[in-house]
Motif scaffolding. Structure first.
Motif, PDB file in Angstrom:
ATOM      1  N   ASP A   1       0.834  -1.187   0.000  1.00  0.00           N
ATOM      2  CA  ASP A   1       0.000   0.000   0.000  1.00  0.00           C
ATOM      3  C   ASP A   1       0.877   1.248   0.000  1.00  0.00           C
ATOM      4  OD1 ASP A   1      -2.851   1.051   2.047  1.00  0.00           O
ATOM      5  OD2 ASP A   1      -1.840   2.000   0.349  1.00  0.00           O
ATOM      6  N   ALA A   2       0.738   2.073  -1.031  1.00  0.00           N
ATOM      7  CA  ALA A   2       1.572   3.269  -1.160  1.00  0.00           C
ATOM      8  C   ALA A   2       1.314   4.269  -0.041  1.00  0.00           C
ATOM      9  CB  ALA A   2       1.325   3.934  -2.513  1.00  0.00           C
ATOM     10  N   THR A   3       0.198   4.115   0.673  1.00  0.00           N
ATOM     11  CA  THR A   3      -0.126   5.056   1.757  1.00  0.00           C
ATOM     12  C   THR A   3       0.530   4.657   3.074  1.00  0.00           C
ATOM     13  OG1 THR A   3      -2.143   3.854   2.384  1.00  0.00           O
ATOM     14  CG2 THR A   3      -2.349   5.563   0.673  1.00  0.00           C
ATOM     15  N   ASN A   4       1.291   3.565   3.068  1.00  0.00           N
ATOM     16  CA  ASN A   4       1.942   3.109   4.292  1.00  0.00           C
ATOM     17  C   ASN A   4       3.466   3.137   4.125  1.00  0.00           C
ATOM     18  OD1 ASN A   4       2.852   1.824   6.623  1.00  0.00           O
ATOM     19  ND2 ASN A   4       1.133   0.399   6.677  1.00  0.00           N
ATOM     20  N   PRO A   5       4.073   4.318   4.287  1.00  0.00           N
ATOM     21  CA  PRO A   5       5.528   4.422   4.123  1.00  0.00           C
ATOM     22  C   PRO A   5       6.309   3.611   5.149  1.00  0.00           C
ATOM     23  CG  PRO A   5       4.610   6.460   5.000  1.00  0.00           C
ATOM     24  CD  PRO A   5       3.448   5.620   4.596  1.00  0.00           C
ATOM     25  N   CYS A   6       5.696   3.313   6.309  1.00  0.00           N
ATOM     26  CA  CYS A   6       6.390   2.485   7.302  1.00  0.00           C
ATOM     27  C   CYS A   6       6.582   1.063   6.785  1.00  0.00           C
ATOM     28  CB  CYS A   6       5.591   2.462   8.610  1.00  0.00           C
ATOM     29  SG  CYS A   6       5.613   4.019   9.524  1.00  0.00           S
ATOM     30  N   LEU A   7       5.556   0.551   6.116  1.00  0.00           N
ATOM     31  CA  LEU A   7       5.640  -0.789   5.544  1.00  0.00           C
ATOM     32  C   LEU A   7       6.677  -0.813   4.422  1.00  0.00           C
ATOM     33  CD1 LEU A   7       4.460  -3.646   5.610  1.00  0.00           C
ATOM     34  CD2 LEU A   7       2.724  -2.882   3.972  1.00  0.00           C
ATOM     35  N   ARG A   8       6.689   0.226   3.632  1.00  0.00           N
ATOM     36  CA  ARG A   8       7.655   0.315   2.535  1.00  0.00           C
ATOM     37  C   ARG A   8       9.082   0.374   3.086  1.00  0.00           C
ATOM     38  NH1 ARG A   8      10.348   4.197  -0.527  1.00  0.00           N
ATOM     39  NH2 ARG A   8      10.519   3.696  -2.759  1.00  0.00           N
ATOM     40  N   ALA A   9       9.295   1.162   4.143  1.00  0.00           N
ATOM     41  CA  ALA A   9      10.624   1.273   4.744  1.00  0.00           C
ATOM     42  C   ALA A   9      11.086  -0.080   5.284  1.00  0.00           C
ATOM     43  CB  ALA A   9      10.614   2.313   5.854  1.00  0.00           C
ATOM     44  N   THR A  10      10.147  -0.862   5.825  1.00  0.00           N
ATOM     45  CA  THR A  10      10.476  -2.196   6.331  1.00  0.00           C
ATOM     46  C   THR A  10      10.875  -3.121   5.196  1.00  0.00           C
ATOM     47  OG1 THR A  10       8.940  -1.932   8.180  1.00  0.00           O
ATOM     48  CG2 THR A  10       9.596  -4.173   7.616  1.00  0.00           C
ATOM     49  N   HIS A  11      10.162  -3.036   4.065  1.00  0.00           N
ATOM     50  CA  HIS A  11      10.500  -3.873   2.913  1.00  0.00           C
ATOM     51  C   HIS A  11      11.908  -3.550   2.402  1.00  0.00           C
ATOM     52  CE1 HIS A  11       6.724  -5.810   2.801  1.00  0.00           C
ATOM     53  NE2 HIS A  11       6.014  -4.845   2.233  1.00  0.00           N
ATOM     54  N   VAL A  12      12.246  -2.276   2.369  1.00  0.00           N
ATOM     55  CA  VAL A  12      13.588  -1.889   1.926  1.00  0.00           C
ATOM     56  C   VAL A  12      14.634  -2.429   2.893  1.00  0.00           C
ATOM     57  CG1 VAL A  12      15.132   0.032   1.395  1.00  0.00           C
ATOM     58  CG2 VAL A  12      12.712   0.191   0.785  1.00  0.00           C
ATOM     59  N   CYS A  13      14.359  -2.331   4.195  1.00  0.00           N
ATOM     60  CA  CYS A  13      15.262  -2.872   5.212  1.00  0.00           C
ATOM     61  C   CYS A  13      15.477  -4.364   4.999  1.00  0.00           C
ATOM     62  CB  CYS A  13      14.684  -2.606   6.610  1.00  0.00           C
ATOM     63  SG  CYS A  13      15.591  -3.402   7.959  1.00  0.00           S
ATOM     64  N   ASN A  14      14.414  -5.072   4.647  1.00  0.00           N
ATOM     65  CA  ASN A  14      14.512  -6.526   4.469  1.00  0.00           C
ATOM     66  C   ASN A  14      15.427  -6.916   3.312  1.00  0.00           C
ATOM     67  OD1 ASN A  14      12.788  -6.899   6.604  1.00  0.00           O
ATOM     68  ND2 ASN A  14      10.965  -7.233   5.354  1.00  0.00           N
ATOM     69  N   LEU A  15      15.663  -5.990   2.377  1.00  0.00           N
ATOM     70  CA  LEU A  15      16.542  -6.268   1.247  1.00  0.00           C
ATOM     71  C   LEU A  15      18.015  -6.052   1.591  1.00  0.00           C
ATOM     72  CD1 LEU A  15      14.517  -4.722  -1.721  1.00  0.00           C
ATOM     73  CD2 LEU A  15      14.680  -7.126  -1.050  1.00  0.00           C
ATOM     74  N   SER A  16      18.266  -5.424   2.730  1.00  0.00           N
ATOM     75  CA  SER A  16      19.633  -5.233   3.209  1.00  0.00           C
ATOM     76  C   SER A  16      19.949  -6.317   4.238  1.00  0.00           C
ATOM     77  CB  SER A  16      19.779  -3.841   3.854  1.00  0.00           C
ATOM     78  OG  SER A  16      20.947  -3.768   4.632  1.00  0.00           O
ATOM     79  N   LYS A  17      20.998  -7.084   4.019  1.00  0.00           N
ATOM     80  CA  LYS A  17      21.315  -8.199   4.913  1.00  0.00           C
ATOM     81  C   LYS A  17      21.516  -7.731   6.348  1.00  0.00           C
ATOM     82  CE  LYS A  17      23.430 -11.260   1.465  1.00  0.00           C
ATOM     83  NZ  LYS A  17      24.674 -11.972   1.061  1.00  0.00           N
ATOM     84  N   LYS A  18      22.279  -6.640   6.525  1.00  0.00           N
ATOM     85  CA  LYS A  18      22.551  -6.157   7.874  1.00  0.00           C
ATOM     86  C   LYS A  18      21.294  -5.620   8.529  1.00  0.00           C
ATOM     87  CE  LYS A  18      26.352  -4.084   9.133  1.00  0.00           C
ATOM     88  NZ  LYS A  18      27.454  -3.097   9.301  1.00  0.00           N
ATOM     89  N   CYS A  19      20.526  -4.802   7.805  1.00  0.00           N
ATOM     90  CA  CYS A  19      19.309  -4.225   8.373  1.00  0.00           C
ATOM     91  C   CYS A  19      18.315  -5.320   8.742  1.00  0.00           C
ATOM     92  CB  CYS A  19      18.672  -3.253   7.365  1.00  0.00           C
ATOM     93  SG  CYS A  19      17.293  -2.272   8.039  1.00  0.00           S
ATOM     94  N   PHE A  20      18.138  -6.295   7.842  1.00  0.00           N
ATOM     95  CA  PHE A  20      17.201  -7.391   8.101  1.00  0.00           C
ATOM     96  C   PHE A  20      17.645  -8.226   9.306  1.00  0.00           C
ATOM     97  CE2 PHE A  20      16.115 -11.910   7.434  1.00  0.00           C
ATOM     98  CZ  PHE A  20      14.727 -11.818   7.499  1.00  0.00           C
ATOM     99  N   ARG A  21      18.942  -8.540   9.354  1.00  0.00           N
ATOM    100  CA  ARG A  21      19.448  -9.401  10.439  1.00  0.00           C
ATOM    101  C   ARG A  21      19.305  -8.725  11.803  1.00  0.00           C
ATOM    102  NH1 ARG A  21      24.366  -9.377  12.720  1.00  0.00           N
ATOM    103  NH2 ARG A  21      25.279  -8.198  10.980  1.00  0.00           N
ATOM    104  N   LEU A  22      19.733  -7.473  11.913  1.00  0.00           N
ATOM    105  CA  LEU A  22      19.700  -6.803  13.214  1.00  0.00           C
ATOM    106  C   LEU A  22      18.284  -6.423  13.626  1.00  0.00           C
ATOM    107  CD1 LEU A  22      22.895  -4.575  12.937  1.00  0.00           C
ATOM    108  CD2 LEU A  22      22.574  -6.684  14.236  1.00  0.00           C
ATOM    109  N   ARG A  23      17.426  -6.132  12.661  1.00  0.00           N
ATOM    110  CA  ARG A  23      16.024  -5.860  12.994  1.00  0.00           C
ATOM    111  C   ARG A  23      15.338  -7.139  13.464  1.00  0.00           C
ATOM    112  NH1 ARG A  23      11.171  -6.068  10.303  1.00  0.00           N
ATOM    113  NH2 ARG A  23       9.566  -4.660  11.120  1.00  0.00           N
TER     114      ARG A  23
END
Length: 341
Positions: free
Chosen positions: A127-149
């Motif tokens: 949903d384009a109206t949920n930037p928090c969800l989008r930010a989480t998806h981007v984090c999930n594509l980064s190995k370090k961000c995904f692992r530490l989160r």
């Protein structure tokens, strides 16, 4: 003994190799230990401690700083507060930060924009109206961000809501690891995502798993929260950093005495994962606060209100939050921290 400029760990090593500096430093260690154990010092002892601090003169031990992402950070901070123990006498204003100026630290080069473009062009965008969800998806594509989160979420959700099961100390450590080791391009978008509805706002408020990291069954007094912070080298250091970089000025258009929003933003995120962890007050608001109250503060009510006011009525923070919630937030956030001033 005049020492070259260095971080506190290096400065300590050089000081201990000099007999005069070594003796002075050992005196300061005893002074700091007495304060840690809440032992009252007599007049002669207080004078001896103060003189020892003055005896360091122009040595780098007196002027050393720590780096936010250094491996021996807690040891470095212990050295700083050993040398500057007089700063904490009598009042919670800690005057100066033990951390190196953010402008002097090395900044990450990240691939956030490249990963964000991948999310935008895929079904992950959601949903384009949920930037928090989008930010989480981007984090999930980064190995370090995904692992530490994933690490802190796993620790903090175990027994969340029950003080008998939730390991708050481990939860806080996991949060600090995330906000220290993951580039701000990721962390600030997750924590300050601009929401237009309560569903998005709830996701933003729950970013730090508040049931474990933020809330108690009952709200403690803010004075107790401050005491817990001052007993912890990391929390005390983050509080000093926050007070220095987020000092509000009512007459200033940008609200900040140092006019450096990037430094204040970094200092605010540094408070997360400490006994004085702040968070959003509701799903429909960008206001933040501590989980504490000033009821039954007696003759320290004014001091207690000041502690709450650092977060609830801080103009510097208010201006920053408004900037991050504006339609230009994504564009502004694309600049590196060193440019966002």
């Amino acid at each position: 003994m005049a020492l070259p400029s260095s971080d506190c760990v290096m400065a300590e090593q050089l000081c201990l190799s000099d007999s005069t500096c070594n003796a002075t430093y050992r005196t300061l260690e005893n002074c700091a230990l007495a304060k840690t154990r809440l032992l009252s010092l007599d007049h002669d002892s207080r004078v001896r401690c103060l003189n020892a601090e003055l005896d360091l003169g122009n040595s780098s031990l007196l002027h050393c700083r720590c780096h936010r992402r250094m491996k021996r950070q807690e040891h470095c901070l212990r050295i700083f507060w050993t040398v500057h123990s007089s700063m904490t006498d009598g009042y919670f204003n800690l005057e100066t930060s033990p951390y190196e100026n953010p402008a002097n630290e090395e900044h990450w080069k990240t691939d956030y924009n490249k990963l964000a473009a991948l999310v935008s062009g895929s079904q992950l965008a959601g949903d384009a109206t949920n930037p928090c969800l989008r930010a989480t998806h981007v984090c999930n594509l980064s190995k370090k961000c995904f692992r530490l989160r994933t690490d802190y979420a796993s620790i903090c959700t175990k027994g969340a809501g029950s003080e008998d099961v939730c390991d708050r100390r481990k939860c806080h450590r996991g949060l600090r690891n995330f906000f220290e080791k993951v580039p701000e391009d990721f962390t600030k978008r997750i924590l300050f995502c601009p929401c237009q509805d309560e569903f998005c706002g709830e996701r933003r408020r729950k970013t730090i798993v508040p049931d474990c990291s933020f809330q108690y069954n009952t709200k403690p007094n803010c004075l107790w929260l401050l005491d817990s912070c001052l007993e912890d080298h990391i929390c005390k250091s983050r509080l000093a950093d926050f007070q220095q970089n987020c000092q509000p000025v009512d007459m200033s258009p940008d609200g900040c005495s140092l006019h450096n929003h990037a430094a204040c933003l970094q200092a605010y995120m540094g408070m997360i994962g400490t006994p004085m962890t702040p968070n959003y007050v509701s799903n429909s608001s960008v206001e933040v606060s501590l989980w504490c109250t000033c009821e039954n503060s007696g003759n320290q009510k004014e001091k207690c209100d000041q502690i709450l006011g650092m977060f609830e009525s801080n103009k510097c923070l208010v201006v920053i939050r408004e900037m991050l919630q504006s339609p230009q937030q994504e564009k502004a956030a694309s600049y590196s921290t060193c440019h966002w001033v």
